[in-house]
Design a protein around this motif. Structure first.
Motif, short mmCIF file in Angstrom:
data_model
loop_
_atom_site.label_atom_id
_atom_site.label_comp_id
_atom_site.label_asym_id
_atom_site.label_seq_id
_atom_site.Cartn_x
_atom_site.Cartn_y
_atom_site.Cartn_z
N ALA A 79 -30.35 -12.77 9.11
CA ALA A 79 -30.29 -12.50 10.54
C ALA A 79 -29.42 -13.55 11.24
CB ALA A 79 -31.71 -12.53 11.13
N HIS A 80 -29.53 -14.84 10.83
CA HIS A 80 -28.66 -15.88 11.40
C HIS A 80 -27.18 -15.58 11.10
CE1 HIS A 80 -31.31 -18.78 13.25
NE2 HIS A 80 -32.10 -18.85 12.17
N LEU A 81 -26.91 -15.13 9.88
CA LEU A 81 -25.52 -14.82 9.52
C LEU A 81 -24.98 -13.69 10.36
CD1 LEU A 81 -25.69 -15.07 5.60
CD2 LEU A 81 -24.95 -16.81 7.23
N LEU A 82 -25.83 -12.65 10.60
CA LEU A 82 -25.37 -11.53 11.42
C LEU A 82 -25.29 -11.91 12.89
CD1 LEU A 82 -27.16 -8.47 9.77
CD2 LEU A 82 -24.79 -9.16 9.55
N LEU A 83 -26.17 -12.81 13.34
CA LEU A 83 -26.08 -13.30 14.73
C LEU A 83 -24.78 -14.07 14.95
CD1 LEU A 83 -29.76 -14.36 15.52
CD2 LEU A 83 -28.37 -12.72 16.82
N GLY A 84 -24.35 -14.78 13.89
CA GLY A 84 -23.06 -15.46 13.98
C GLY A 84 -21.94 -14.44 14.23
N LYS A 85 -22.06 -13.31 13.57
CA LYS A 85 -21.06 -12.24 13.75
C LYS A 85 -21.14 -11.66 15.16
CE LYS A 85 -19.36 -8.09 11.32
NZ LYS A 85 -19.61 -7.18 10.17
N ARG A 116 -30.87 -8.56 20.31
CA ARG A 116 -32.32 -8.64 20.55
C ARG A 116 -33.10 -8.41 19.26
NH1 ARG A 116 -35.99 -4.80 21.86
NH2 ARG A 116 -34.38 -3.22 22.18
N TYR A 117 -32.73 -7.41 18.52
CA TYR A 117 -33.45 -7.11 17.27
C TYR A 117 -33.30 -8.25 16.26
CZ TYR A 117 -34.92 -2.33 18.28
OH TYR A 117 -35.55 -1.23 18.79
N LEU A 118 -32.12 -8.79 16.15
CA LEU A 118 -31.90 -9.86 15.16
C LEU A 118 -32.61 -11.15 15.58
CD1 LEU A 118 -28.11 -9.23 14.40
CD2 LEU A 118 -30.03 -8.87 12.84
N ASN A 119 -32.70 -11.40 16.90
CA ASN A 119 -33.43 -12.58 17.37
C ASN A 119 -34.92 -12.48 17.08
OD1 ASN A 119 -31.58 -14.49 18.44
ND2 ASN A 119 -31.17 -13.11 20.18
N SER A 178 -37.69 -4.06 9.22
CA SER A 178 -37.17 -2.94 10.02
C SER A 178 -36.34 -3.43 11.20
CB SER A 178 -38.32 -2.06 10.51
OG SER A 178 -39.03 -1.52 9.40
N ASP A 179 -36.86 -4.46 11.89
CA ASP A 179 -36.11 -5.00 13.03
C ASP A 179 -34.75 -5.54 12.57
OD1 ASP A 179 -38.05 -4.36 14.84
OD2 ASP A 179 -39.01 -6.35 14.84
N PHE A 180 -34.75 -6.20 11.44
CA PHE A 180 -33.47 -6.72 10.91
C PHE A 180 -32.50 -5.58 10.62
CE2 PHE A 180 -30.90 -7.40 7.08
CZ PHE A 180 -30.08 -8.44 7.53
N LEU A 181 -33.03 -4.52 9.96
CA LEU A 181 -32.17 -3.39 9.59
C LEU A 181 -31.65 -2.66 10.82
CD1 LEU A 181 -34.23 -2.02 6.56
CD2 LEU A 181 -32.00 -3.17 6.46
N ILE A 182 -32.52 -2.52 11.84
CA ILE A 182 -32.08 -1.86 13.09
C ILE A 182 -31.00 -2.69 13.77
CG2 ILE A 182 -32.81 -1.15 15.41
CD1 ILE A 182 -35.56 -0.46 14.13
N LEU A 227 -21.22 -20.79 15.42
CA LEU A 227 -21.28 -21.93 14.49
C LEU A 227 -22.70 -22.48 14.38
CD1 LEU A 227 -17.96 -23.77 15.47
CD2 LEU A 227 -18.45 -22.59 13.33
N LYS A 228 -23.45 -22.46 15.49
CA LYS A 228 -24.84 -22.93 15.46
C LYS A 228 -25.68 -22.07 14.53
CE LYS A 228 -24.97 -24.91 20.13
NZ LYS A 228 -25.47 -24.73 21.51
N ASN A 229 -25.48 -20.77 14.59
CA ASN A 229 -26.25 -19.87 13.72
C ASN A 229 -25.91 -20.10 12.25
OD1 ASN A 229 -28.05 -17.60 15.01
ND2 ASN A 229 -26.35 -17.94 16.45
N TYR A 230 -24.63 -20.37 11.95
CA TYR A 230 -24.26 -20.62 10.55
C TYR A 230 -24.86 -21.95 10.08
CZ TYR A 230 -21.11 -16.67 10.97
OH TYR A 230 -20.61 -15.41 11.17
N LYS A 231 -24.95 -22.89 11.00
CA LYS A 231 -25.57 -24.16 10.63
C LYS A 231 -27.06 -23.98 10.35
CE LYS A 231 -25.84 -28.98 12.09
NZ LYS A 231 -25.51 -29.96 13.15
N MET A 232 -27.70 -23.15 11.19
CA MET A 232 -29.13 -22.87 11.00
C MET A 232 -29.38 -22.08 9.72
SD MET A 232 -30.11 -21.95 14.96
CE MET A 232 -31.85 -21.69 14.69
#
Length: 826
Positions: free
Chosen positions: A98-104, A79-82, A44-48, A116-121
């Protein structure tokens, strides 16, 4: 059990809304899912977080101007994605997404290193290719796209190795992003078409409205697709860039990528036209691409057209681009469609501009004209396309239509004087409309005075040229003198305004030479040559001026030097033949005339066979283009310039009658080229006559007669042949025929007067020669023949005066008339 069933239904509903992009509904359903059970907290947190991110970016796309707004507007989404990039998130299977969307998120906030760090993770570089749901496909495509865009922003690479490694990774990211984006749009289109009551509506060019709303790629994917080939180009890999363009265009088209395909077609054309690929150009491959889960589907057919060279590829992509641009043109002039109408018009204009460059470069102007004809239906009040259309019509010889279109361009651009000058040039050079040309020149002068653009000198020059042409066609001595004065006054004004304009000096020298002011004419001609030493027409005129001073050897030397620069210039070869006849005899001149015939075959024979437009002729010198306009004079058969309009109409009318009686049919191909050959045959006949080779003269006349039997030039030559054989009665008939068609043909009048003299008809002889003297008062041959006639009549004092006039005029008579020089505009 009931709770699980409800949550299952919610998950299905969430997935449906995710695919459709209903993010507010996704957030609402995700909150409900979270309230149902703790096991769905991470999901749910991811979707929000996803919903808040996408909902914000729909209104404020990830662009530099929106960075500050994104940093405050995406706090909740971040915050939700973290919250889900934890072990719990890994167990729930949403941590990587979530890392891919955090990159965005970080990219939208301008934090490229964090992206770039998030895509690496997320271990993006090692993702395995597999079939993905529609939403996941877009997330992965955007991730590769954003990674590539972030790498473009990164300037930390210091060593050559690091830089090359970064460039390779950047190219790989953009390639994958392009392929995945196209695949996403194809799958999306397929899914939309499978739903009931859906399907795109093609409005076409006949609709006044723009195309219906369609799903688009979004700013990130569009930017990545367009950046892919450009990045390769910046890395110095134009051939790989070309292949990237081709791969994108080979993918089966879906509605959302129309604009990108149109841009890519124009960019391929630019890439090839600029010669960036050069010798590394390779033909498009016909080998089918290896199937992959991450490759878009491509067009494939046994009957596909494959270009065989870069020329064909450029023309092909531009014609396809044109069809797309025309199909999406907006015809409605309603204010609400203004922006989309202008955008579609700009796309079309870009295509037509490139098509102009390509078709002109490869001699396919007729193809361009057909395309511009189609553009007229949506180029309302667009002076640029109208002018292009006028120029294309001019290039293929449709002069009347070209002038009509130019009149519209002149109306659309009321402050532009260059359009009026172009219309004047068209009137002078191709249409024998001196009066209209003067009107356009004066209109240009008026516009130039109100809105100066540095063309005032040219306005005066073109007006002067018009008055000169009117003077040459005038029958009245008084009117002719008045028009010559007007011509000289205007051209002098042009020289005063533009003292460094070689063309103004050339025409001033020509007018002064025609009016007998040889010394001043030579001064301006030499200044013109200082300004433009290789101007063939000025060299031509200087050679004629030198012959008035009996400097034939120097004149011949100048012509020979000019021919080193312009070896296929028939004008100069024509002068050379006459100078050689005067200095070296008929045999040498005959060799030059035969060379002219050979050059004619090289330049024109192909188009007379295939009926190619004149613009397709290949010549190393532009002076050849002026040959016919400078060699068909109403006053001299050896002058290739001011052909008499009335005489031409009479000849055409007679030819039509002869054709209807099955006695003559015009040769195929441009008649202009055939008339050039007639002039060369007549020159050969004249030279053979000087060598007393009667059979060769007859053959040359026969060749010319096969092409254009009712020309007064040919009749004049037949009369000369009969005179040479002292067949006075037959000669009289042919000269009378020539004069009947063209009453201003001075050479025929001169010879007719002489024939009357030999036949003892001295009264008719005097009348005929005085008519010739009235038309051309400075011709020494006319006065000499008149002197002989007057002597036979017993008017010895008048005869003496006529002979004295002949001797006086001989000093100012060139080997060919001054008006035999080309009417040039360059």
């Amino acid at each position: 059990m009931t709770a699980r069933a409800k949550s299952g239904r919610i998950e299905v509903e969430i997935e449906k809304n995710r695919e459709e992009g209903n993010w507010l509904k996704v957030i609402e359903l995700a909150q409900q899912l979270k309230d149902k059970s703790n096991e769905f907290v991470c999901l749910s947190d991811f979707l929000i977080g996803e919903g808040k991110l996408e909902n914000f970016l729909e209104e404020w796309p990830p662009m530099e101007q929106n960075i500050q707004r994104a940093r405050s507007g995406l706090i909740d989404a971040k915050r939700y994605l973290n919250l889900v990039i934890t072990n719990a998130g890994i167990k729930a299977g949403v941590a990587m997404d979530a890392h891919l969307l955090l990159g965005k998120v970080h990219y939208a906030c301008g934090q490229y290193a964090d992206a770039l760090k998030n895509y690496k993770m997320a271990d993006l570089q090692n993702l395995t290719e597999k079939r993905l749901p529609l939403r996941s496909l877009k997330i992965v495509a955007e991730s590769y796209a954003i990674k590539g865009l972030c790498l473009q922003k990164d300037t930390s690479a210091s060593s050559k190795f690091k830089k090359a490694e970064k460039e390779e990774e950047l190219a790989r990211c953009f390639d994958l992003a392009s392929d995945l984006s196209l695949l996403y749009m194809q799958n999306l289109d397929k899914e939309l078409n499978s739903l009931p009551n859906t399907g795109s509506i093609n409005t076409g060019s006949h609709s006044p409205q723009p195309p219906s709303h369609q799903k688009t790629l979004g700013a990130v994917l569009e930017q990545a697709i367009q950046a892919a080939p450009l990045a390769l180009l910046q890395q110095g890999k134009p051939e790989e860039s070309l292949e990237r363009y081709r791969n994108t265009l080979c993918a089966i088209e879906s509605p959302g990528v129309h604009n990108i395909r149109l841009k890519f077609m124009t960019q391929i054309a630019e890439l090839l036209l600029q010669g960036l690929v050069g010798d590394k150009y390779q033909l498009p491959s016909t080998v089918s691409v290896k199937s992959s889960y991450w490759k878009p589907k491509c067009y494939s057919s046994l009957n596909q057209f494959i270009p065989k060279c870069d020329c064909e590829e450029v023309i092909l992509v531009l014609l396809v681009a044109e069809s797309m641009a025309v199909r999406h043109a907006v015809l409605s002039q309603s204010p609400e469609f203004k922006d989309i109408r202008l955008s579609a018009g700009q796309d079309a204009t870009t295509v037509y501009d490139l098509l102009t460059v390509a078709t002109v470069r490869w001699g396919q102007v007729a193809l361009l004209q057909e395309s511009l004809e189609r553009s007229m239906k949506f180029s309302f009040e667009d002076p640029h396309l109208w002018k292009q259309h006028a120029l294309s019509l001019l290039s293929i010889g449709h002069y009347q239509d070209s002038l009509a279109v130019l009149r519209e361009v002149i109306r659309l651009e009321p402050n532009n004087s260059s359009n009026c000058l172009l219309a004047a040039k068209l009137c002078y050079e191709h249409m024998n409309l001196a009066e209209e040309g003067i009107d356009f020149s004066l209109q240009a002068r008026e516009r130039e005075l109100n809105n100066p653009s540095g063309l005032l000198g040219r306005c005066h020059l073109y007006a002067g040229i018009g008055y000169y042409l009117r003077a040459e066609a005038s029958l009245l001595k008084k009117e002719q003198d008045y028009l010559r004065c007007k011509a000289i006054d205007n051209i002098r004004s042009a020289v005063e305004l533009e003292p460094n304009d070689h063309l103004a000096r050339y025409f001033l020298g020509l007018q002064l030479a025609i009016t007998g002011q040889i010394i001043e004419a030579q001064t301006h001609i030499r200044v013109g040559l200082d300004l433009q030493p290789e101007h063939s027409s000025t060299l031509h005129l200087l050679a004629l001026i030198l012959t008035t001073e009996q400097q034939h050897k120097l004149a011949l030397s100048i012509v020979e030097n000019a021919l080193d620069e312009y070896p296929d210039c028939l004008n100069l070869l024509y002068v050379k033949a006459h100078l050689e006849l005067h200095e070296k005899g008929g045999e040498v001149a005959l060799g030059t005339a035969k060379q002219m015939l050979e050059i004619w075959k090289n330049l024109y024979e192909s188009q007379t066979i295939s009926d190619m437009p004149e613009c397709d002729r290949k010549s190393d010198t532009r002076s050849v283009f002026q040959l016919y306009t400078s060699e068909m004079s109403d006053k001299d058969s050896s002058s290739l310039q001011l052909h008499n309009t009335a005489a031409t109409r009479v000849e055409q009318a007679l030819s039509e009658v002869a054709s209807s009686m099955s006695s003559f049919s015009p040769r195929p191909g441009p008649q202009r080229a055939w008339m050039l050959q007639v002039e060369v045959w007549l020159l050969l006949a004249e030279l053979y006559l000087s060598l007393d080779q009667i059979s060769d003269v007859q053959q040359c006349i026969q060749e010319a007669t096969h092409i254009y039997p009712l020309s007064h030039h040919i009749m004049h030559m037949k009369g000369l042949l009969h005179m040479h054989k002292e067949e006075w009665t037959d000669a009289k008939v042919w000269f009378q025929n020539a004069v009947a068609i063209n009453p201003l043909h001075v050479k025929s009048l001169q010879q007719l007067g002489l024939v009357y003299h030999y036949l003892g008809l001295q009264g008719l002889a005097e009348t005929t020669l005085r008519e010739a003297a009235r038309i051309e008062p400075h011709n020494t041959i006319t006065w000499y023949n008149l002197g002989k006639v007057l002597e036979a009549l017993g008017a010895y004092e008048k005869a003496s005066n006529a002979i004295a006039t002949a001797l006086m005029e001989e000093r100012n008579n060139p080997v060919l008339p001054f008006n035999s020089v080309p009417l040039c505009f360059e």
